[in-house]
Each structure stands twice: as structure tokens, then as C-alpha cells.
Scaffold this motif. Sequence first.
Motif, PDB file in Angstrom:
ATOM      1  N   PRO B 296      37.086  61.898  42.008  1.00 36.31           N
ATOM      2  CA  PRO B 296      36.765  61.460  40.600  1.00 36.31           C
ATOM      3  C   PRO B 296      36.059  60.185  40.367  1.00 36.31           C
ATOM      4  N   ALA B 297      35.308  60.173  39.538  1.00 41.46           N
ATOM      5  CA  ALA B 297      34.556  59.006  39.359  1.00 41.46           C
ATOM      6  C   ALA B 297      35.246  57.976  38.475  1.00 41.46           C
ATOM      7  N   THR B 298      34.887  56.705  38.689  1.00 40.42           N
ATOM      8  CA  THR B 298      35.606  55.648  37.854  1.00 40.42           C
ATOM      9  C   THR B 298      34.644  54.914  37.334  1.00 40.42           C
ATOM     10  N   ALA B 299      33.421  55.327  37.511  1.00 41.93           N
ATOM     11  CA  ALA B 299      32.462  54.605  36.970  1.00 41.93           C
ATOM     12  C   ALA B 299      32.455  54.023  35.536  1.00 41.93           C
ATOM     13  N   ARG B 300      33.076  54.612  34.718  1.00 42.50           N
ATOM     14  CA  ARG B 300      33.059  54.369  33.205  1.00 42.50           C
ATOM     15  C   ARG B 300      34.003  52.992  33.033  1.00 42.50           C
ATOM     16  N   PRO B 301      33.346  51.951  32.561  1.00 40.81           N
ATOM     17  CA  PRO B 301      34.346  50.747  32.244  1.00 40.81           C
ATOM     18  C   PRO B 301      35.625  50.855  31.634  1.00 40.81           C
ATOM     19  N   VAL B 302      36.666  50.588  31.835  1.00 40.69           N
ATOM     20  CA  VAL B 302      37.766  50.705  30.916  1.00 40.69           C
ATOM     21  C   VAL B 302      38.227  49.307  30.912  1.00 40.69           C
ATOM     22  N   ARG B 303      38.375  48.884  29.485  1.00 39.89           N
ATOM     23  CA  ARG B 303      39.035  47.377  29.379  1.00 39.89           C
ATOM     24  C   ARG B 303      40.533  47.400  29.706  1.00 39.89           C
ATOM     25  N   THR B 304      40.922  46.633  30.580  1.00 40.92           N
ATOM     26  CA  THR B 304      42.354  46.702  30.858  1.00 40.92           C
ATOM     27  C   THR B 304      43.052  45.422  30.051  1.00 40.92           C
ATOM     28  N   TRP B 305      44.236  45.269  30.227  1.00 36.37           N
ATOM     29  CA  TRP B 305      45.082  44.276  29.678  1.00 36.37           C
ATOM     30  C   TRP B 305      44.738  42.815  30.254  1.00 36.37           C
ATOM     31  N   SER B 306      44.307  42.873  31.521  1.00 45.19           N
ATOM     32  CA  SER B 306      43.958  41.767  32.350  1.00 45.19           C
ATOM     33  C   SER B 306      42.534  41.220  31.797  1.00 45.19           C
ATOM     34  N   ASP B 307      41.735  42.249  31.545  1.00 47.45           N
ATOM     35  CA  ASP B 307      40.224  41.907  30.886  1.00 47.45           C
ATOM     36  C   ASP B 307      40.462  41.240  29.649  1.00 47.45           C
ATOM     37  N   ARG B 308      41.401  41.677  28.813  1.00 41.42           N
ATOM     38  CA  ARG B 308      41.729  41.123  27.518  1.00 41.42           C
ATOM     39  C   ARG B 308      41.940  39.653  27.549  1.00 41.42           C
ATOM     40  N   VAL B 309      43.117  39.364  28.633  1.00 41.81           N
ATOM     41  CA  VAL B 309      43.570  38.043  28.671  1.00 41.81           C
ATOM     42  C   VAL B 309      42.658  37.291  29.263  1.00 41.81           C
ATOM     43  N   ASP B 310      41.785  37.709  30.229  1.00 39.70           N
ATOM     44  CA  ASP B 310      40.613  36.753  30.616  1.00 39.70           C
ATOM     45  C   ASP B 310      39.588  36.339  29.608  1.00 39.70           C
ATOM     46  N   ARG B 311      39.602  37.431  28.723  1.00 42.94           N
ATOM     47  CA  ARG B 311      38.448  37.130  27.537  1.00 42.94           C
ATOM     48  C   ARG B 311      38.618  35.932  27.029  1.00 42.94           C
ATOM     49  N   VAL B 312      40.069  35.625  26.657  1.00 44.48           N
ATOM     50  CA  VAL B 312      40.452  34.358  26.072  1.00 44.48           C
ATOM     51  C   VAL B 312      40.686  33.093  27.196  1.00 44.48           C
ATOM     52  N   LEU B 313      41.131  33.365  28.275  1.00 51.99           N
ATOM     53  CA  LEU B 313      41.574  32.242  29.268  1.00 51.99           C
ATOM     54  C   LEU B 313      40.258  31.774  29.839  1.00 51.99           C
ATOM     55  N   LEU B 314      39.292  32.525  29.923  1.00 56.02           N
ATOM     56  CA  LEU B 314      37.982  32.230  30.442  1.00 56.02           C
ATOM     57  C   LEU B 314      36.841  31.725  29.322  1.00 56.02           C
ATOM     58  N   ASP B 315      37.138  31.922  28.066  1.00 53.92           N
ATOM     59  CA  ASP B 315      36.295  31.778  27.213  1.00 53.92           C
ATOM     60  C   ASP B 315      35.853  30.090  27.104  1.00 53.92           C
ATOM     61  N   ALA B 316      34.538  29.889  26.849  1.00 56.10           N
ATOM     62  CA  ALA B 316      34.230  28.759  27.192  1.00 56.10           C
ATOM     63  C   ALA B 316      34.690  27.788  26.020  1.00 56.10           C
TER      64      ALA B 316
END
Lengths: 79, 718
Positions: B296-316
Motif C-alpha cells: 500500500p502506498a504511503t506517498a501522500r504526505p500526512v501531517r502528524t502531531w510531531s510535524d505540528r509540534v516541530d512547526r513551532v519548535l523549529l520555527d525561525a
Amino acid sequence: MSVLDDVLRVTRTGATPAAAARTLGVDEGLVLAALDHWERRGTLTRPPARADSSCSTCVATTPDVPLPLACTGCPLARR
Amino acid sequence: MLEPRLAGRRVERRGADGPRRDERRADEPRIVLVGNPNVGKSTLFNALTGARQRVVNAPGTTVELQEGRWRVGGVPCRLVDLPGTYSLDARSPDEQVAAQAVHDEGTDLAVLLVDAAGLARSLVLAGQVALSGVPVVVALTMSDVARSRGLTVPVETLATRLGVPVVALDPRTGAGLAALASAVEQALTHPSTLTLATGDRPDTATADLTVGHTADPAVDDTADPTVDHTVDPAPARADDHDLEPTPDHAVRPAHAGADEHALDPAPEHAEDHDDDAERVFAWVADVLRVVQSGTPATARPVRTWSDRVDRVLLDARAGIPVLLVVMWGLFQLATTVAAPLMDAIDAVVNGTVADALRDVLPSSGPWRWVEGLLVDGALAGVGTVLSFVPLLALVFVAVALLEDCGYLARAAFVADRAMRAIGLDGRAVLPLVVGFGCNLPALAATRTLPHARQRLLTGLLIPFTSCTARLTVYVLLASVFFPQHAGTVIFVMYLASAALVVLGGLALRRTLFRDVRREPLVLALPAYQRPALRPIALSVGVRVLAFARKAGVIIVGTLTVVWLLMAVPVTGGHAVADVPVEDSLYGRAAETIAPVLGPAGFGTWEAAAALATGFVAKEVVVGSLAQTAAVAEPEDPADPGDLADRLRATFDASSGGHAGAAAAGFLWFVLAYSPCLATLAEQRRLFGLRWTLLGVGVGLSVAWVGAVLVFQTGRLLG
């Protein structure tokens, strides 16, 4: 862009291996292998994923390998 | 029989100078087991060789290898179990041995173990093995693990893509071993090499390369498989983008070499890499695309909670403030929780235990001298060590928790980006972060930097990182002089330390290090995870014990020596061990230095002596202050007060009533003036005496000028 360059580009933005694999639509193992390649070339560094799970981590560290961050301040880490 | 042995391409790989393989070991082919770690190599080796094995050292190394006999088609073969590796681009002695064995002309065949559950990493290694030109039989393991994860590896398809025989097996049960033996026997007579063909169809192999297995990867060893080796051993076609085998594929040296240049892990342009790696990865991606086409393909990017947290913590914009808040919280926690524990330990050691010792020891004649040595010297040192155990334990726990959950790596990522933005090498961030724990291992960590000038630049900045030992001084003085804001004061000290590193780096880059170029560095972030508390507890316990034993010896020893120096009279005609401190050797020497510190508001012999002992180790500064306060004559004998009162009185007197400003200046001086002796020795070893002395001189200058500025500014502001 090659797989290697793509992985480096996405990782540079702060993506974890899993996130990079999702973004690029490739196997996560391939991403890990690419990261391993760049690490061997000195372009990339990987902080340890987990604080030392064995008590000897700091002791066993060799001079050419960075200390795990959690080993900071550990007198055993002195080489 | 295994004749003719190894005709074709593999023979061409030897080159003109090497002895012919069949001339050296005509009746004993050498087969190596190669694969990633934990792929089942050793289990397979044991299953194939049984008791016919021995441990040997790889030539010229201390790396141990298992070597055994395996009868293939009635002919004994030497089977070698190589160390597990993810790459033939070796960076450790173990990996180097594996790489050399694969490239060794004496190797007749490689049994390449491919992990069905970790196919990508195995295939990257396979691609590198392909470049060596060694004949290969692939053993596909871990099929059961792969199935449990919903992954299916079609053996026939894989064999077709790889161009070599593929045998699915399970070394634990022995399933597939007979098929492997059959495939190896055939491969020794009709060797085939992996081909890095990309495209829709590899023309160099046929479907009947598969040995005894169907599309279902389930292992079936009940029937003797018919092995049909119709592999074309000739080189693949050029229009398939095939790579010719590389006879002299370079094995990168392990980093442990003594040669300075051998330690360089990166070329001048770190992102440059050879075409081989590009092609290997392109080939792996191609093979995975074909082999995993049913997954089964998993190519479609899915934003996880980890991605959301990183969006804040890694923001410039948000990353740095979050980092600062986390650090501030850490120091608040450390000071508020540790302070009462430290007080309790101090009360027990320097109160209860000291009183008990005084009661036991006679107080007349020479016993008074012994009592002073034991109570005011050794026991004061022990008290200092023990009182800091709770603080260090809390800091160790907090840092380990931050690292274990994955945040510390994010902090390094944000800091790295900030450092590069101001012109420093991003690669230097990790040694500098290590320096906040201890400067000594941080200096060692500079060896990962690719160029000597970068190592020197970073090594000169490391003493400005505020090590854990300095934290003990911050805690004491902040608690005494700024009791309502102790955590904030400590936090500010760490900010000041970071500012010193940044400003020092910028200054050096614009003066003595104009030639140093920035190197690109990428930090690969680990996934977030739940901290593992038991390993953390164990590791913290080990570190605290190590501090108590190793740093403790230094502290107790130094404080004992300090007490002895205070017992030696130089003026006033006093008896040994019965001398006011100002008439002792220690006091007179400190008094000589003290006037220099006057403009900074702490020109007293107590402060000068504490800073002098801090050259040995920063942990000793607090003990020295406590020791001198304990033996100094109180102004009011009826009210001897405690250490805090004595310190406040001392600083108040030396600063003309601006004790807080003087204490702030003292804190700055401790931050900047010099690392401990051990760090200086390491600096000298790494960079030479001239740079070490320059660093000490700059540090003392920055410390003095900064302390004077801090004190005078504080005094003016009232």
C-alpha cells in the motif's frame, strides 16, 4: 535532484526521517540509508535519538565521536 | 565438483599483480557472509558451520572474525562471518574489515544477507557490493518479520532485478539452507554479480534465477529446489546505466587514525559526492519501486502531531524563545528544588557531623591541628561535594529527559541555525553544547570538525561556555545576593555565556580567523518519543557517583591543601595551625592579588583566593569561599553568622555598600576568566602553548573588563 540530494534538502528543513520519507514518497529505510551516507561524508550529524540507555555510553565514547548531549557534565565522559 | 571455478568477470577483477585465486586455494573457496547488523549473519554462520569454526583476528587489526568450514557440494569452503555493516564506506575498524574482505581478491563469493523487513538499507549495501564486482548469492532473511508488518517481498521479482540468485531462508529454523548451498555451489562454478541496472526491465537476468521459491516469500525447504543458473556473467549493457565493477573501490579510513588529515571526515565541499553513491541510491529506489509495487502506498504526505509540534519548535521566530523558556524553566526547577536539599546536606555535614567530630577529637595540643585539618579542611570539602549532588542530579535528569524525548536535538537544530546566521560554523554547535556540561569533553568533540582552523576557533570559544562546575558558584551567589530571583540570575549567566561565545566567535572570525569558511551542516532530527525513565535513572546515578568520586577527590584534595596553606604563618609570629588567615601563606598571597580586583568590587583576599583555587577546578571556588568564611574571624564574635551572612558582609565591605553589583561582577569573572587546569592541559595538547596562553590572556582580560563594567554600572544604577 537525486534521492540523496532530496533527502538532504528535506532534512535541512528540520524533517525527521519519517517526515522526510512521507514528503518524498520514498521508503523510510531509504531515507535512513541516505542520512547514513551523508553522515559518513561529514555533511550531516545525528544527535542520539535516546539518552544513553546503557551506563557505559559516556565512557565508551571515542575522541572522534561527539558525546551524547545527555553526557554533558559527566566526569566519566572525560577522556 | 566446483570446476571450472570462478570463470569470467570476477577473475578479471584481480588485476595484473594479484595472484590468481585458483592458484592460491584451488580446493578451498573463500565465502564471506556480509549484511547489515542484526540480519541473522551469525545465526546463519552457526547453522552452516556447526562446530567447525574458530575465532581469528582480521589481518592487522584487533577485530575478531568467526571463520569456519562449510561443505558445499562435497567441497570444503572457508566461510567468514564479517562484522555487520550498513555501508562499505567504512568509518570504524569493524566496517573497514568488512569492506576490505568484500574487496579482497581472495574472496570468491559473498553471501549477501538482505533483510526483508529493512529492504532499503540492505539494498544500499548490496549496491556497494555490486561495485566491488564480487560474485554474490543473496540470502533473504526476516521474511516473517516483514510479513508481520504487512510487507511482502516477491523473491522472483527481487532476483530478476538484482541479477543474482536469491534464496529466502530462516537461519533459526534451518529452512532454506539446502537451497542456499545449492545456489552457492552453482555460483562458484558460474559466478554472477549484482548489476545496478535501472529501468523497467533488467536485461541481464531471467526469472528463473530464483531458487526454489515462489512469489510468496514464505520459506519452503521441503523440496530440493531445482537451481537453474542461466545468469549471464557478462557485464550488463551500457544502455542500462550499469556500473562496471570497481576493482579498487576505495575504502575510507576509519577515523581513529593518528594522522590529522585522516580524521577529516569531509571533503572541502561536503555536499560533493561521487557518482557511485548517486547511482546506488537511484538503483535502490528503482528496485524498491518494483519490489514494493504491491505494498500500500504511503506517498501522500500526512501531517502528524510531531510535524505540528516541530512547526513551532523549529520555527525561525518561535524556536529561540521556546528554547530560552525551556532553559529558564530548567534552572528555576534546579534552584527551587535543589536549594532546600543542599541546605539540609550542608547542615548535616558541616553541622551535625562536624560537631560530632569535634566532640570526639581532643582539642588540646597537636590534636587541635588535626581537628582543624579534618573538620575545616577535609570535611568542608566533603560537604561541598555532597551538597551539590542534588543539584547535579536534577540537572542531569532534566537534560536527559529533554534529550530522550527528542527536544534537545531540536534545541541544537535551532541553535545551529542561529549560529550560522551570525557567521559561525554550524558544525561547531555540538561541541559548544557539550561545553555547557564540561569543557574538557567539548574540546575532544572538536575533533569532529573537518578542518584544523575550525577546530582551533571552536576550541578557543569553548572556555566561554558555562560548564556545570561554574553552575555551583552561580547557585551559591545567586541564592545569597538575589534570593528572590536566583533562577533568573542563573539563566542570565547562561545567556551571557552564549553571548560571549557569539561575540568571541564574530571577533575571531573578523581578525585571526578570516580564512575560516563556513561549512554546511545538516542536523537529522530524531522522532519524538516517550522518555525511558529506568535508563535515565541508571545513567544519572552513575554520573552522580562519578562526580562524587572523581570531582570529589579534586575538591577535597584542593581544600585540604588550601587549609594547610592557611595553617602556615608568614607574618605575626604565630604557631602553625594557629594563625589568622591574613597572616597565613594563603592569605598573604591572596592579598597580593586582591587589589587588582578592587575596581570590580571584590578586591578582598577571600575572593582572590577563591578565584585562584578556581584555576584548579571551578567546583573548588564555592568550597574555598566557605572555608575562608569559616576560619575568618567574625566581626562580632557573639554572632558568627553563616556563610551567606559572611559573604554579604565581605562583598558589602569591599564594594562600598554595593554587594549585589560586586557579586554580579564576581559571577561574570567566574564565567569568563579561565577554564580549569585539565581543560587548559587539553587545549595545550590540541592547539599548542601559544594559543592556550592567548586564550587564558583573552579570558582574563574579558573577565576583568566585564566584571569592572558590571560592578561600576551596577554601582551607578544603585
